[in-house]
Scaffold this motif. Structure first.
Motif, PDB file in Angstrom:
ATOM      1  N   MET A 222      -8.678  27.124  12.545  1.00 31.74           N
ATOM      2  CA  MET A 222      -7.880  27.414  11.379  1.00 31.74           C
ATOM      3  C   MET A 222      -6.591  26.648  11.253  1.00 31.74           C
ATOM      4  N   ARG A 223      -6.775  25.216  11.527  1.00 31.22           N
ATOM      5  CA  ARG A 223      -5.796  24.441  11.174  1.00 31.22           C
ATOM      6  C   ARG A 223      -5.862  23.290  10.147  1.00 31.22           C
ATOM      7  N   VAL A 224      -6.936  23.413   9.734  1.00 23.64           N
ATOM      8  CA  VAL A 224      -7.288  22.495   8.387  1.00 23.64           C
ATOM      9  C   VAL A 224      -8.275  23.506   7.703  1.00 23.64           C
ATOM     10  N   GLY A 225      -7.662  23.726   6.488  1.00 20.99           N
ATOM     11  CA  GLY A 225      -8.378  24.645   5.448  1.00 20.99           C
ATOM     12  C   GLY A 225      -9.634  23.994   4.638  1.00 20.99           C
ATOM     13  N   MET A 255       0.997  13.924  11.656  1.00 21.86           N
ATOM     14  CA  MET A 255       2.128  14.372  10.948  1.00 21.86           C
ATOM     15  C   MET A 255       2.627  15.615  11.052  1.00 21.86           C
ATOM     16  N   ALA A 256       1.462  16.691  10.971  1.00 27.10           N
ATOM     17  CA  ALA A 256       1.697  17.973  11.361  1.00 27.10           C
ATOM     18  C   ALA A 256       2.262  18.305  12.398  1.00 27.10           C
ATOM     19  N   ASP A 257       1.923  17.453  13.592  1.00 23.34           N
ATOM     20  CA  ASP A 257       2.078  17.895  14.962  1.00 23.34           C
ATOM     21  C   ASP A 257       3.854  17.333  14.971  1.00 23.34           C
ATOM     22  N   HIS A 258       4.214  16.201  14.320  1.00 28.09           N
ATOM     23  CA  HIS A 258       5.625  15.503  14.617  1.00 28.09           C
ATOM     24  C   HIS A 258       6.643  16.766  13.837  1.00 28.09           C
ATOM     25  N   ALA A 261       4.196  21.869  12.367  1.00 28.00           N
ATOM     26  CA  ALA A 261       3.602  22.651  11.576  1.00 28.00           C
ATOM     27  C   ALA A 261       2.270  23.307  12.257  1.00 28.00           C
ATOM     28  N   GLU A 262       1.914  24.522  12.046  1.00 23.32           N
ATOM     29  CA  GLU A 262       0.914  25.361  12.292  1.00 23.32           C
ATOM     30  C   GLU A 262      -0.331  24.674  11.795  1.00 23.32           C
ATOM     31  N   GLU A 263      -0.247  23.816  10.591  1.00 24.92           N
ATOM     32  CA  GLU A 263      -1.667  23.729   9.975  1.00 24.92           C
ATOM     33  C   GLU A 263      -1.324  22.210   9.406  1.00 24.92           C
ATOM     34  N   VAL A 264      -2.730  21.611   8.815  1.00 24.62           N
ATOM     35  CA  VAL A 264      -2.507  20.398   8.256  1.00 24.62           C
ATOM     36  C   VAL A 264      -2.500  21.067   6.746  1.00 24.62           C
ATOM     37  N   SER A 265      -1.215  20.621   5.993  1.00 27.01           N
ATOM     38  CA  SER A 265      -1.174  21.079   4.449  1.00 27.01           C
ATOM     39  C   SER A 265      -1.376  19.801   3.916  1.00 27.01           C
TER      40      SER A 265
END
Length: 388
Positions: A222-225, A255-258, A261-265
């Protein structure tokens, strides 16, 4: 910055450049052709082949996956096969290639003091001693061939003077171009003119299957839609480049980790694309006429939190932007012409989606974050127009 242990990744190594997955979607026909070509190796013969296609079409991964499969198949029948992978951009002389082959068996083989002929004799001795067949993969072989080389001739005729019943060496060349025309006639005669496996660029649909596979392997659930995966595939689909798709996933995830963020937008995907290569510049935006700026601004506003927007959604946002900046909105036919003009300039992308409710045209931006596009356009428009 995300706290330690808070990451969108499950196994980031699955996105590494040199990772070879257990299966390669949409490369089954190439694998099947290689199985057919290399059948003689299973009965003591040899085979040479060329894999060619543009960047990111899976040549190296397919070649190495096939080599692993062949190695296991021979081992099951009580025979040994060794594989040596050589990147000819790094090892770009005949002696450097031979040294890499020898060091597969003898890691401390000296790099000086032996001629190519002596190195070939040493290689023959070690292959006999180890009782193995050697598969040599020469990646980016065009670099070697364009410099001038005897290595294809020497290796393809390796057993001629020995009288061995079992052949010792098979060659696999990998290149972005068909390098057969770079071979001298003697080398080509032994290598073979028809032993070619072609890799065409992936389609966006094929890339989406590859992206789904890598997301499942590399990311937490559920981290990449699905629509973000689709955006990655669409961006990389312009060149049919799976390597770009995987690089976009890795960069967007980092970038999401940096940012914790909970997911990759979709914005992280666009930012990753901008970091790799963006054609969108402020000077290019300034050159647009006011109406096209407003259409692009409306698109950016609708896309800040979404991978895609419908033309209807963007047209509604365009009317709002026109009112904001004191401009008269154009009718739908002219609005659609602006969309196509912006697409031709590489500033906007369209795609058609077929669903139960019919056909929908979707818009997106790929080359930079939509939020950054909005910021740039709002700055330009505020300087150029008086708000009503």
């Amino acid at each position: 910055m995300s706290p330690p242990g808070n990451t969108v990744f499950k196994d980031r190594g699955k996105l590494d450049f040199d990772y070879i997955p257990p299966r390669l979607p949409h490369r089954e026909s190439q694998m099947e052709k290689m199985r057919s070509l290399f059948a003689p190796v299973e009965t003591g013969g040899r085979q040479h082949c060329l894999l060619y296609g543009s960047v990111g079409t899976g040549k190296t991964a397919t070649g190495r996956l096939f080599a692993d499969e062949l190695q296991k198949k021979l081992a099951a029948g009580g025979r040994r096969l060794d594989m040596v992978y050589i990147n000819c951009r790094r090892r770009n002389t005949d002696k450097a290639v031979l040294l890499q082959m020898l060091r597969h068996f003898q890691p401390h083989f000296p790099d000086r003091g032996f001629s190519s002929s002596e190195m070939l004799d040493s290689l023959g001795g070690v292959i006999d001693k180890e009782d193995t067949h050697l598969l040599v993969i020469l990646d980016e072989a065009d670099v070697l061939l364009k410099k001038g080389t005897d290595i294809i001739y020497l290796l393809s005729r390796f057993d001629e003077e020995t009288g061995r019943r079992r052949k010792s060496i098979s060659l696999m060349l990998i290149s972005q171009e068909n390098v057969l025309n770079l071979m001298d006639p003697a080398s080509l005669s032994t290598f073979g003119r028809t032993n070619v496996v072609i890799f065409k660029p992936y389609t966006a649909e094929e890339l989406l299957d590859i992206v789904r596979d890598r997301v499942e392997m590399a990311f937490r659930p559920m981290r990449v839609g699905e629509e973000v995966m689709e955006l990655v595939a669409d961006i990389a689909g312009e060149q049919g480049d799976a390597r770009l798709a995987i690089e976009l996933l890795a960069k967007a995830g980092m970038m999401a980790d940096h940012e914790g963020a909970e997911e990759v937008s979709p914005e992280y995907v666009r930012a990753a694309k901008a970091e790799i290569h963006s054609i969108v510049t402020e000077s290019k935006l300034r050159e647009l006429d006011t109406q096209k700026k407003l259409v692009l601004l409306a698109s950016g506003r609708r896309l800040r939190k979404n991978p895609y927007a419908t033309t209807g959604e963007v047209e509604d946002a365009y009317r709002v932007a026109c009112e904001e900046y004191g401009e008269t909105p154009r009718k739908h036919t002219q609005f659609w012409k602006y969309i196509k003009d912006l697409e031709a300039l590489g500033l906007l992308d369209t795609k058609v989606r077929h669903g139960r409710e019919g056909t929908t045209t979707l818009l997106t931006v790929r080359d930079l974050p939509a939020g950054e596009l909005v910021r740039m356009l709002e700055g330009i428009l505020s300087r150029e127009l008086k708000k009503g």
